[in-house]
Design a protein around this motif. Structure first.
Motif, PDB file in Angstrom:
ATOM      1  N   TRP A   1      -9.604  -2.403  -1.699  1.00 46.04           N
ATOM      2  CA  TRP A   1      -8.582  -1.717  -2.494  1.00 46.04           C
ATOM      3  C   TRP A   1      -7.758  -2.724  -3.289  1.00 46.04           C
ATOM      4  CZ3 TRP A   1      -3.239  -1.854  -2.754  1.00 46.04           C
ATOM      5  CH2 TRP A   1      -2.577  -2.583  -1.771  1.00 46.04           C
TER       6      TRP A   1
ATOM      7  N   SER B   1       0.889   7.789   4.341  1.00 49.79           N
ATOM      8  CA  SER B   1      -0.518   7.593   4.711  1.00 49.79           C
ATOM      9  C   SER B   1      -0.653   7.627   6.221  1.00 49.79           C
ATOM     10  CB  SER B   1      -1.033   6.247   4.195  1.00 49.79           C
ATOM     11  OG  SER B   1      -0.872   6.138   2.789  1.00 49.79           O
TER      12      SER B   1
ATOM     13  N   TRP C   1       0.835  -1.210   0.000  1.00 49.23           N
ATOM     14  CA  TRP C   1       0.000   0.000   0.000  1.00 49.23           C
ATOM     15  C   TRP C   1       0.869   1.258   0.000  1.00 49.23           C
ATOM     16  CZ3 TRP C   1      -4.999   1.890  -0.178  1.00 49.23           C
ATOM     17  CH2 TRP C   1      -5.163   3.212   0.252  1.00 49.23           C
TER      18      TRP C   1
ATOM     19  N   HIS D   1       0.835   4.068  -2.765  1.00 55.23           N
ATOM     20  CA  HIS D   1       0.099   5.289  -2.445  1.00 55.23           C
ATOM     21  C   HIS D   1       0.918   6.363  -1.751  1.00 55.23           C
ATOM     22  CE1 HIS D   1      -3.045   2.141  -2.806  1.00 55.23           C
ATOM     23  NE2 HIS D   1      -3.736   3.094  -3.368  1.00 55.23           N
TER      24      HIS D   1
END
Length: 224
Positions: free
Chosen positions: A133, A36, A29, A33
């Motif tokens: 996701w 986070s 992740w 991305h």
């Protein structure tokens, strides 16, 4: 990092053993991305669950990921810093993801990149994980890989029918009822003089089409 077919992480050429799948999911992740918050990560990994136990599971998984990365001899820094309320991978880590190759290849249009992306596709994205996701990314990667296979097949169909056959074969494996993939596969067989193989492939496609959707092919073998 291998995310297609199974998760496998290598650091400095050495395979890294992660203690739990959630640690690997956090790693993937963040690689995809970027920085986070804890809330973003828990929301993604547990599909929006606000249960306290999931927050605890996340903290354990994140700590174990940091320890696994830091245990490598080449890592003399904090590989997973938590600063100003966000988790992120250290800028000193260079992460290469196989799941981004197909989209990159489609942008470049280079046949070598398209082939590399197809060779890297060993199966669905993170097949052991079922978070929303993950499923969304899995569909995107499969779609990009199919498009890469069709693009390579089209590029190779006149100059390299063997490569076209391989590329369209990969496309047909990803989406067996895709008419464009099947037409390309049949054209490549015929370009190689493999008429019997073309007839078998057409018959197999027609039967599968009947079995799965109760339909007939929209073209005959002679029309390919």
């Amino acid at each position: 990092m291998q995310t297609l077919g199974r998760l496998q992480v290598s650091l400095g050429g050495q395979r890294l053993r992660l203690p739990r799948m959630r640690s690997g999911e956090i790693l993937v992740w963040l690689a995809l991305h970027g920085p986070s918050t804890r809330e973003q990560l828990v929301n993604a990994l547990w599909d929006g669950s606000a249960e306290r136990r999931h927050g605890e599971h996340f903290r354990v998984a994140a700590r174990q990921l940091r320890c696994a990365l830091a245990a490598h001899p080449a890592v003399d820094f904090n590989p997973l810093p938590f600063e100003q309320g966000v988790y992120q991978l250290s800028a000193r880590l260079t992460v290469a993801l196989d799941c981004t190759l197909a989209r990159w290849a489609l942008r470049s249009g280079d046949p070598a990149d398209l082939r590399r992306a197809l060779e890297a596709y060993g199966g669905p994205f993170l097949p052991q994980q079922e978070a929303e996701w993950v499923q969304a990314r899995r569909a995107e990667v499969a779609g990009d890989t199919l498009a890469a296979a069709l693009a390579l097949g089209e590029w190779a169909q006149t100059s390299d029918p063997e490569l076209a056959l391989w590329a369209y074969g990969r496309a047909a494996a990803l989406e067996p009822l895709h008419e464009g993939a099947q037409r390309g596969l049949l054209r490549a067989h015929r370009a190689l003089g493999e008429h019997a193989a073309a007839a078998r492939a057409y018959a197999h496609y027609a039967q599968r089409l009947r079995d799965e959707v109760g339909d007939e092919p929209g073209f005959s073998l002679a029309q390919v």
